[in-house]
Scaffold this motif. Structure first.
Motif, mmCIF file in Angstrom:
data_model
loop_
_atom_site.group_PDB
_atom_site.id
_atom_site.type_symbol
_atom_site.label_atom_id
_atom_site.label_comp_id
_atom_site.label_asym_id
_atom_site.label_seq_id
_atom_site.Cartn_x
_atom_site.Cartn_y
_atom_site.Cartn_z
ATOM 1 N N VAL A 1 10.063 20.880 -4.215
ATOM 2 C CA VAL A 1 9.515 21.139 -5.621
ATOM 3 C C VAL A 1 7.976 21.840 -5.381
ATOM 4 O O VAL A 1 7.775 21.810 -4.051
ATOM 5 C CB VAL A 1 9.084 19.742 -6.168
ATOM 6 N N ALA A 2 7.344 22.199 -6.445
ATOM 7 C CA ALA A 2 6.125 22.729 -6.174
ATOM 8 C C ALA A 2 4.948 22.107 -5.419
ATOM 9 O O ALA A 2 4.035 22.543 -4.772
ATOM 10 C CB ALA A 2 5.577 23.397 -7.694
ATOM 11 N N ASN A 3 4.870 20.519 -5.858
ATOM 12 C CA ASN A 3 3.847 19.797 -5.337
ATOM 13 C C ASN A 3 4.563 18.339 -5.675
ATOM 14 O O ASN A 3 5.192 18.096 -6.853
ATOM 15 C CB ASN A 3 2.587 19.769 -5.806
ATOM 16 N N ASN A 4 3.883 17.345 -4.823
ATOM 17 C CA ASN A 4 4.344 16.261 -4.886
ATOM 18 C C ASN A 4 3.090 15.088 -4.448
ATOM 19 O O ASN A 4 3.055 14.635 -3.180
ATOM 20 C CB ASN A 4 5.603 15.791 -4.200
ATOM 21 N N PRO A 5 2.266 15.195 -5.109
ATOM 22 C CA PRO A 5 0.668 14.525 -4.782
ATOM 23 C C PRO A 5 0.859 12.998 -4.196
ATOM 24 O O PRO A 5 1.434 12.432 -4.708
ATOM 25 C CB PRO A 5 -0.177 14.695 -5.901
ATOM 26 N N HIS A 6 0.194 12.877 -2.851
ATOM 27 C CA HIS A 6 0.040 11.528 -2.462
ATOM 28 C C HIS A 6 -1.476 11.441 -2.006
ATOM 29 O O HIS A 6 -1.815 12.182 -1.098
ATOM 30 C CB HIS A 6 1.078 11.212 -1.304
ATOM 31 N N ILE A 7 -2.001 10.519 -2.495
ATOM 32 C CA ILE A 7 -3.290 10.268 -1.976
ATOM 33 C C ILE A 7 -3.050 9.527 -0.347
ATOM 34 O O ILE A 7 -2.298 8.581 -0.163
ATOM 35 C CB ILE A 7 -4.095 9.273 -2.724
ATOM 36 N N LEU A 8 -3.672 10.119 0.718
ATOM 37 C CA LEU A 8 -3.679 9.722 1.902
ATOM 38 C C LEU A 8 -4.078 8.183 2.171
ATOM 39 O O LEU A 8 -5.498 7.763 1.503
ATOM 40 C CB LEU A 8 -4.131 10.395 3.115
ATOM 41 N N THR A 9 -3.404 7.336 2.639
ATOM 42 C CA THR A 9 -4.024 5.795 2.869
ATOM 43 C C THR A 9 -3.956 5.624 4.518
ATOM 44 O O THR A 9 -3.511 6.337 5.386
ATOM 45 C CB THR A 9 -3.334 4.886 2.283
ATOM 46 N N ARG A 10 -4.547 4.254 4.659
ATOM 47 C CA ARG A 10 -4.773 3.858 6.249
ATOM 48 C C ARG A 10 -3.586 3.478 6.807
ATOM 49 O O ARG A 10 -2.840 3.871 7.892
ATOM 50 C CB ARG A 10 -5.701 2.886 6.428
ATOM 51 N N CYS A 11 -2.353 3.215 5.895
ATOM 52 C CA CYS A 11 -0.908 2.918 6.210
ATOM 53 C C CYS A 11 -0.345 4.008 6.467
ATOM 54 O O CYS A 11 0.582 4.084 7.436
ATOM 55 C CB CYS A 11 -0.231 2.025 5.038
ATOM 56 N N ASP A 12 -0.659 5.233 5.803
ATOM 57 C CA ASP A 12 -0.029 6.587 6.184
ATOM 58 C C ASP A 12 -0.143 6.919 7.623
ATOM 59 O O ASP A 12 0.694 7.760 8.394
ATOM 60 C CB ASP A 12 -0.404 7.761 5.335
ATOM 61 N N LEU A 13 -1.345 6.515 8.421
ATOM 62 C CA LEU A 13 -1.471 6.981 9.806
ATOM 63 C C LEU A 13 -1.142 5.788 10.594
ATOM 64 O O LEU A 13 -1.357 5.855 11.913
ATOM 65 C CB LEU A 13 -3.161 6.821 10.065
ATOM 66 N N LEU A 14 0.023 4.847 10.253
ATOM 67 C CA LEU A 14 0.415 3.641 11.266
ATOM 68 C C LEU A 14 1.997 3.645 11.320
ATOM 69 O O LEU A 14 2.492 2.480 11.054
ATOM 70 C CB LEU A 14 -0.249 2.476 10.755
ATOM 71 N N VAL A 15 2.613 4.813 11.335
ATOM 72 C CA VAL A 15 4.090 4.688 11.314
ATOM 73 C C VAL A 15 4.412 3.882 12.708
ATOM 74 O O VAL A 15 3.935 4.262 13.563
ATOM 75 C CB VAL A 15 4.477 6.163 11.331
ATOM 76 N N GLY A 16 5.189 2.853 12.328
ATOM 77 C CA GLY A 16 5.531 2.098 13.530
ATOM 78 C C GLY A 16 4.941 0.988 13.729
ATOM 79 O O GLY A 16 5.303 0.319 14.596
ATOM 80 N N SER A 17 3.773 0.904 13.422
ATOM 81 C CA SER A 17 2.994 -0.109 13.579
ATOM 82 C C SER A 17 2.994 -1.212 12.435
ATOM 83 O O SER A 17 2.973 -0.908 10.968
ATOM 84 C CB SER A 17 1.528 0.616 13.916
ATOM 85 N N PRO A 18 2.377 -2.452 12.594
ATOM 86 C CA PRO A 18 2.232 -3.628 11.422
ATOM 87 C C PRO A 18 1.251 -2.977 10.631
ATOM 88 O O PRO A 18 0.039 -2.467 10.936
ATOM 89 C CB PRO A 18 1.890 -4.725 12.400
ATOM 90 N N ALA A 19 1.666 -2.790 9.231
ATOM 91 C CA ALA A 19 0.746 -2.501 8.114
ATOM 92 C C ALA A 19 -0.438 -3.415 7.900
ATOM 93 O O ALA A 19 -0.356 -4.691 8.230
ATOM 94 C CB ALA A 19 1.582 -2.327 6.858
ATOM 95 N N PRO A 20 -1.709 -2.987 7.472
ATOM 96 C CA PRO A 20 -2.805 -3.934 7.252
ATOM 97 C C PRO A 20 -2.391 -4.502 6.224
ATOM 98 O O PRO A 20 -1.602 -4.328 5.363
ATOM 99 C CB PRO A 20 -3.891 -2.854 7.364
ATOM 100 N N ALA A 21 -3.385 -5.586 5.849
ATOM 101 C CA ALA A 21 -3.398 -6.298 4.615
ATOM 102 C C ALA A 21 -3.477 -5.498 3.360
ATOM 103 O O ALA A 21 -2.581 -5.752 2.328
ATOM 104 C CB ALA A 21 -4.229 -7.617 4.698
ATOM 105 N N ARG A 22 -4.301 -4.469 3.420
ATOM 106 C CA ARG A 22 -4.491 -3.529 2.186
ATOM 107 C C ARG A 22 -4.234 -2.169 3.032
ATOM 108 O O ARG A 22 -4.831 -1.836 4.094
ATOM 109 C CB ARG A 22 -5.765 -3.829 1.735
ATOM 110 N N CYS A 23 -3.703 -1.412 1.997
ATOM 111 C CA CYS A 23 -3.348 0.113 2.601
ATOM 112 C C CYS A 23 -4.468 0.878 1.903
ATOM 113 O O CYS A 23 -4.237 1.638 0.692
ATOM 114 C CB CYS A 23 -2.180 0.756 2.041
#
Length: 268
Positions: free
Chosen positions: A98-120
């Motif tokens: 698709v031409a675009n599929n916007p996603h606002i980057l969060t701290r959880c996006d930087l933690l693939v494979g790691s426990p997610a924090p309480a808030r992304c």
């Protein structure tokens, strides 16, 4: 650590390949950000550490060179993703570019494979690079920087896998940015805004020195009239930002805005 640049297209014998059936379509290996292995059996007793307990996650860049299907063609061409491990290819998986599929980057996006924090928490910063937070809220009229992925084509697409040069190219795919002020105390009605005035978006494009990372520099629109800030509601975010796409996908992020005019409320 940070991935080496330009991004590799083969790492430890693992690669990902896109194949398009249309003449002139993209065909080849695509850049790899990271490869991570995650244990999915929850640390069961010895004997259960079988290969099936591990999942390998690839983070890749969809290339700028990919061809988009035409909305006027009844039978669009196929686009397939294939994973290869030391020469052994997986079955092809169908993709729909698709031409675009916007996603606002969060701290959880930087933690693939790691426990997610309480808030992304979203990665939105002040002009000095400090993150917007409850302790360091934004102010009406302030210029913030929002980081995102998936905003599509730009005025001069860099080669896939290569860092964005400076000056950075700007986004050409249409998108919208909307403000919704919500009273965390539930006293005032929410104020749902349409797409922000174009003057509020100072820049939207790729971030120099990074691969496939977009940023939107925007000015915080003030709330309607007197509106409680995060400090008055126990740190609950009071502004929702929405990235909108003409195709329908959208993403949101909630931040804190200090809506109180400290100059007018301080004691003389």
């Amino acid at each position: 650590g940070a991935p080496r640049l330009p991004l590799p297209r083969d790492f430890a014998g693992i690669s990902a390949r896109i194949r398009q059936s249309t003449p002139g379509g993209f065909s080849g290996r695509i850049p790899i950000f990271s490869i991570q292995q995650m244990e999915e059996c929850g640390g069961q007793p010895s004997g259960t550490d079988a290969p099936d307990c591990f999942v390998t996650a690839l983070t890749v860049q969809i290339p700028f060179e990919i061809v988009l299907p035409s909305p006027t063609v009844a039978s669009p061409f196929s686009t397939e993703l294939i994973i290869e491990d030391n020469g052994v290819a997986s079955e092809p998986f169908a993709l729909l570019p698709v031409a675009n599929n916007p996603h606002i980057l969060t701290r959880c996006d930087l933690l693939v494979g790691s426990p997610a924090p309480a808030r992304c928490d979203p990665i939105i910063t002040h002009a000095d690079g400090a993150e917007v937070s409850v302790a360091n809220p934004a102010k009406p009229g302030e210029v913030l920087v929002l980081y995102a992925v998936g905003l599509g084509a730009t005025s001069a697409n860099p080669a896939s896998g290569e860092p964005t040069p400076s000056p950075a190219p700007s986004v050409t795919s249409p998108f919208g940015l909307a403000f919704d002020y919500i009273d965390p105390l539930g006293i005032r009605p929410s104020s749902t805004g349409s797409a922000t005035p174009q003057s509020s978006i100072l820049f939207a494009g790729l971030t120099p020195g990074f691969v496939g990372l977009y940023q939107i520099d925007f000015r915080v629109q003030p709330p309607p009239g007197v509106f409680p800030g995060c400090g008055e509601s126990g740190g609950v975010p009071n502004l929702t930002l929405s990235l909108l796409s003409p195709l329908g996908p959208q993403d949101t992020a909630r931040i804190c805005v200090d809506t109180i005019d400290r100059k007018s409320t301080r004691l003389n």
